[in-house]
Design a protein around this motif. Structure first.
Motif, PDB file in Angstrom:
ATOM      1  N   GLU A  54       0.825  -1.209   0.000  1.00 13.17           N
ATOM      2  CA  GLU A  54       0.000   0.000   0.000  1.00 13.17           C
ATOM      3  C   GLU A  54       0.860   1.260   0.000  1.00 13.17           C
ATOM      4  O   GLU A  54       0.504   2.261  -0.610  1.00 13.17           O
ATOM      5  N   ASN A  55       2.005   1.207   0.656  1.00 14.26           N
ATOM      6  CA  ASN A  55       2.938   2.334   0.629  1.00 14.26           C
ATOM      7  C   ASN A  55       3.388   2.605  -0.806  1.00 14.26           C
ATOM      8  O   ASN A  55       3.361   3.746  -1.272  1.00 14.26           O
ATOM      9  N   GLN A  56       3.778   1.564  -1.523  1.00 11.23           N
ATOM     10  CA  GLN A  56       4.234   1.743  -2.907  1.00 11.23           C
ATOM     11  C   GLN A  56       3.074   2.129  -3.820  1.00 11.23           C
ATOM     12  O   GLN A  56       3.237   2.965  -4.708  1.00 11.23           O
ATOM     13  N   ARG A  57       1.904   1.546  -3.612  1.00 11.61           N
ATOM     14  CA  ARG A  57       0.754   1.899  -4.447  1.00 11.61           C
ATOM     15  C   ARG A  57       0.381   3.367  -4.269  1.00 11.61           C
ATOM     16  O   ARG A  57       0.137   4.076  -5.239  1.00 11.61           O
ATOM     17  N   ASN A  58       0.381   3.834  -3.029  1.00 10.30           N
ATOM     18  CA  ASN A  58       0.040   5.234  -2.778  1.00 10.30           C
ATOM     19  C   ASN A  58       1.103   6.168  -3.360  1.00 10.30           C
ATOM     20  O   ASN A  58       0.782   7.231  -3.876  1.00 10.30           O
ATOM     21  N   ALA A  59       2.358   5.764  -3.284  1.00  9.60           N
ATOM     22  CA  ALA A  59       3.418   6.585  -3.876  1.00  9.60           C
ATOM     23  C   ALA A  59       3.267   6.666  -5.384  1.00  9.60           C
ATOM     24  O   ALA A  59       3.497   7.718  -5.989  1.00  9.60           O
ATOM     25  N   LEU A  60       2.871   5.566  -6.016  1.00  8.78           N
ATOM     26  CA  LEU A  60       2.659   5.584  -7.465  1.00  8.78           C
ATOM     27  C   LEU A  60       1.430   6.407  -7.834  1.00  8.78           C
ATOM     28  O   LEU A  60       1.444   7.133  -8.841  1.00  8.78           O
ATOM     29  N   MET A  61       0.359   6.308  -7.044  1.00 10.18           N
ATOM     30  CA  MET A  61      -0.872   7.056  -7.342  1.00 10.18           C
ATOM     31  C   MET A  61      -0.665   8.560  -7.164  1.00 10.18           C
ATOM     32  O   MET A  61      -1.252   9.352  -7.894  1.00 10.18           O
ATOM     33  N   THR A  62       0.143   8.951  -6.197  1.00  7.28           N
ATOM     34  CA  THR A  62       0.379  10.378  -5.961  1.00  7.28           C
ATOM     35  C   THR A  62       1.609  10.896  -6.702  1.00  7.28           C
ATOM     36  O   THR A  62       2.010  12.032  -6.502  1.00  7.28           O
ATOM     37  N   LYS A  63       2.214  10.035  -7.516  1.00  6.35           N
ATOM     38  CA  LYS A  63       3.376  10.386  -8.357  1.00  6.35           C
ATOM     39  C   LYS A  63       4.548  10.930  -7.527  1.00  6.35           C
ATOM     40  O   LYS A  63       5.199  11.890  -7.909  1.00  6.35           O
ATOM     41  N   GLN A  64       4.807  10.283  -6.399  1.00  6.52           N
ATOM     42  CA  GLN A  64       5.929  10.685  -5.560  1.00  6.52           C
ATOM     43  C   GLN A  64       7.246  10.124  -6.056  1.00  6.52           C
ATOM     44  O   GLN A  64       8.299  10.609  -5.653  1.00  6.52           O
ATOM     45  N   CYS A  65       7.212   9.097  -6.895  1.00  9.54           N
ATOM     46  CA  CYS A  65       8.441   8.450  -7.358  1.00  9.54           C
ATOM     47  C   CYS A  65       8.614   8.577  -8.868  1.00  9.54           C
ATOM     48  O   CYS A  65       9.063   7.638  -9.537  1.00  9.54           O
ATOM     49  N   ALA A  66       8.258   9.720  -9.401  1.00 10.06           N
ATOM     50  CA  ALA A  66       8.473   9.942 -10.824  1.00 10.06           C
ATOM     51  C   ALA A  66       9.967  10.185 -11.067  1.00 10.06           C
ATOM     52  O   ALA A  66      10.635  10.867 -10.297  1.00 10.06           O
ATOM     53  N   ASP A  67      10.486   9.589 -12.123  1.00  8.45           N
ATOM     54  CA  ASP A  67      11.902   9.742 -12.464  1.00  8.45           C
ATOM     55  C   ASP A  67      12.126  11.148 -12.997  1.00  8.45           C
ATOM     56  O   ASP A  67      11.465  11.575 -13.951  1.00  8.45           O
ATOM     57  N   PRO A  68      13.074  11.914 -12.415  1.00  9.48           N
ATOM     58  CA  PRO A  68      13.268  13.298 -12.856  1.00  9.48           C
ATOM     59  C   PRO A  68      13.932  13.404 -14.236  1.00  9.48           C
ATOM     60  O   PRO A  68      13.758  14.404 -14.929  1.00  9.48           O
ATOM     61  N   ILE A  69      14.651  12.389 -14.644  1.00  9.36           N
ATOM     62  CA  ILE A  69      15.359  12.453 -15.932  1.00  9.36           C
ATOM     63  C   ILE A  69      14.481  11.945 -17.067  1.00  9.36           C
ATOM     64  O   ILE A  69      14.314  12.623 -18.084  1.00  9.36           O
ATOM     65  N   PHE A  70      13.934  10.775 -16.919  1.00  4.10           N
ATOM     66  CA  PHE A  70      13.088  10.180 -17.952  1.00  4.10           C
ATOM     67  C   PHE A  70      11.630  10.395 -17.573  1.00  4.10           C
ATOM     68  O   PHE A  70      11.108   9.776 -16.657  1.00  4.10           O
ATOM     69  N   LYS A  71      10.989  11.288 -18.297  1.00  5.92           N
ATOM     70  CA  LYS A  71       9.601  11.640 -18.002  1.00  5.92           C
ATOM     71  C   LYS A  71       8.681  10.443 -18.262  1.00  5.92           C
ATOM     72  O   LYS A  71       8.822   9.735 -19.249  1.00  5.92           O
ATOM     73  N   GLY A  72       7.754  10.206 -17.353  1.00  6.19           N
ATOM     74  CA  GLY A  72       6.814   9.096 -17.479  1.00  6.19           C
ATOM     75  C   GLY A  72       7.336   7.781 -16.928  1.00  6.19           C
ATOM     76  O   GLY A  72       6.626   6.787 -16.931  1.00  6.19           O
ATOM     77  N   GLU A  73       8.564   7.753 -16.451  1.00  9.59           N
ATOM     78  CA  GLU A  73       9.140   6.532 -15.882  1.00  9.59           C
ATOM     79  C   GLU A  73       9.097   6.604 -14.361  1.00  9.59           C
ATOM     80  O   GLU A  73       8.841   7.644 -13.772  1.00  9.59           O
ATOM     81  N   ILE A  74       9.391   5.463 -13.727  1.00  6.27           N
ATOM     82  CA  ILE A  74       9.337   5.357 -12.266  1.00  6.27           C
ATOM     83  C   ILE A  74      10.741   5.144 -11.726  1.00  6.27           C
ATOM     84  O   ILE A  74      11.512   4.341 -12.258  1.00  6.27           O
ATOM     85  N   ASP A  75      11.085   5.872 -10.662  1.00  7.80           N
ATOM     86  CA  ASP A  75      12.359   5.685  -9.982  1.00  7.80           C
ATOM     87  C   ASP A  75      12.206   4.529  -8.996  1.00  7.80           C
ATOM     88  O   ASP A  75      11.537   4.637  -7.979  1.00  7.80           O
ATOM     89  N   ARG A  76      12.819   3.382  -9.316  1.00  7.26           N
ATOM     90  CA  ARG A  76      12.637   2.175  -8.499  1.00  7.26           C
ATOM     91  C   ARG A  76      13.340   2.294  -7.140  1.00  7.26           C
ATOM     92  O   ARG A  76      12.883   1.715  -6.165  1.00  7.26           O
ATOM     93  N   GLN A  77      14.427   3.022  -7.041  1.00  3.97           N
ATOM     94  CA  GLN A  77      15.086   3.225  -5.754  1.00  3.97           C
ATOM     95  C   GLN A  77      14.210   4.054  -4.819  1.00  3.97           C
ATOM     96  O   GLN A  77      14.198   3.843  -3.610  1.00  3.97           O
ATOM     97  N   CYS A  78      13.480   4.988  -5.402  1.00  6.59           N
ATOM     98  CA  CYS A  78      12.546   5.795  -4.605  1.00  6.59           C
ATOM     99  C   CYS A  78      11.442   4.926  -4.040  1.00  6.59           C
ATOM    100  O   CYS A  78      11.033   5.105  -2.891  1.00  6.59           O
ATOM    101  N   LEU A  79      10.946   3.970  -4.830  1.00  7.33           N
ATOM    102  CA  LEU A  79       9.867   3.092  -4.359  1.00  7.33           C
ATOM    103  C   LEU A  79      10.286   2.269  -3.146  1.00  7.33           C
ATOM    104  O   LEU A  79       9.459   1.934  -2.305  1.00  7.33           O
ATOM    105  N   LEU A  80      11.567   1.930  -3.061  1.00  2.92           N
ATOM    106  CA  LEU A  80      12.034   1.135  -1.928  1.00  2.92           C
ATOM    107  C   LEU A  80      12.160   1.958  -0.652  1.00  2.92           C
ATOM    108  O   LEU A  80      12.109   1.404   0.443  1.00  2.92           O
ATOM    109  N   ALA A  81      12.318   3.266  -0.769  1.00  6.34           N
ATOM    110  CA  ALA A  81      12.576   4.098   0.404  1.00  6.34           C
ATOM    111  C   ALA A  81      11.472   5.113   0.702  1.00  6.34           C
ATOM    112  O   ALA A  81      11.554   5.828   1.694  1.00  6.34           O
ATOM    113  N   VAL A  82      10.441   5.174  -0.129  1.00  6.34           N
ATOM    114  CA  VAL A  82       9.420   6.214   0.027  1.00  6.34           C
ATOM    115  C   VAL A  82       8.530   5.931   1.237  1.00  6.34           C
ATOM    116  O   VAL A  82       8.309   4.788   1.623  1.00  6.34           O
TER     117      VAL A  82
END
Length: 111
Positions: A54-82
């Motif tokens: 649920e932590n990772q799902r909420n982070a994805l829904m609120t776009k907290q782990c968007a990759d700053p370099i590649f637009k539209g991608e997900i930062d996987r390291q952020c998902l582990l620590a968010v």
């Protein structure tokens, strides 16, 4: 031995512990408690998994782990620590209350 002593010994004879059945034990109680401990451990493990998901799902829904370099991608390291909510129990509470996926928004759709 006199008759009086025999009566007294006979009277107190039943108060002795039954040595034949003194150390008998049953394994059924142990089996039941082992099952309870295993099931409690399983519930605890599933609660931890639900909180993490649920932590990772909420982070994805609120776009907290968007990759700053590649637009539209997900930062996987952020998902582990968010930490997408303040407390872990908020994730557990939300996950326990919302057991079916939310319906997609139909705003702007014409029939």
């Amino acid at each position: 031995m006199s008759d009086v002593e025999g009566k007294i010994l006979k009277m107190y004879d039943k108060s002795k512990p039954d040595e034949e059945h003194l150390f008998d034990s049953s394994n059924w109680n142990h089996v039941a408690w082992c099952i309870v401990v295993v099931l409690a451990g399983l519930v605890f493990w599933l609660a931890i998994a639900l909180v993490n998901a649920e932590n990772q799902r909420n982070a994805l829904m609120t776009k907290q782990c968007a990759d700053p370099i590649f637009k539209g991608e997900i930062d996987r390291q952020c998902l582990l620590a968010v930490h997408s909510r303040e407390h872990w129990w908020q994730h557990l509470w939300y996950g326990m209350r919302h057991v079916t996926p939310e319906a997609p928004a139909t705003v702007g759709r014409r029939r």
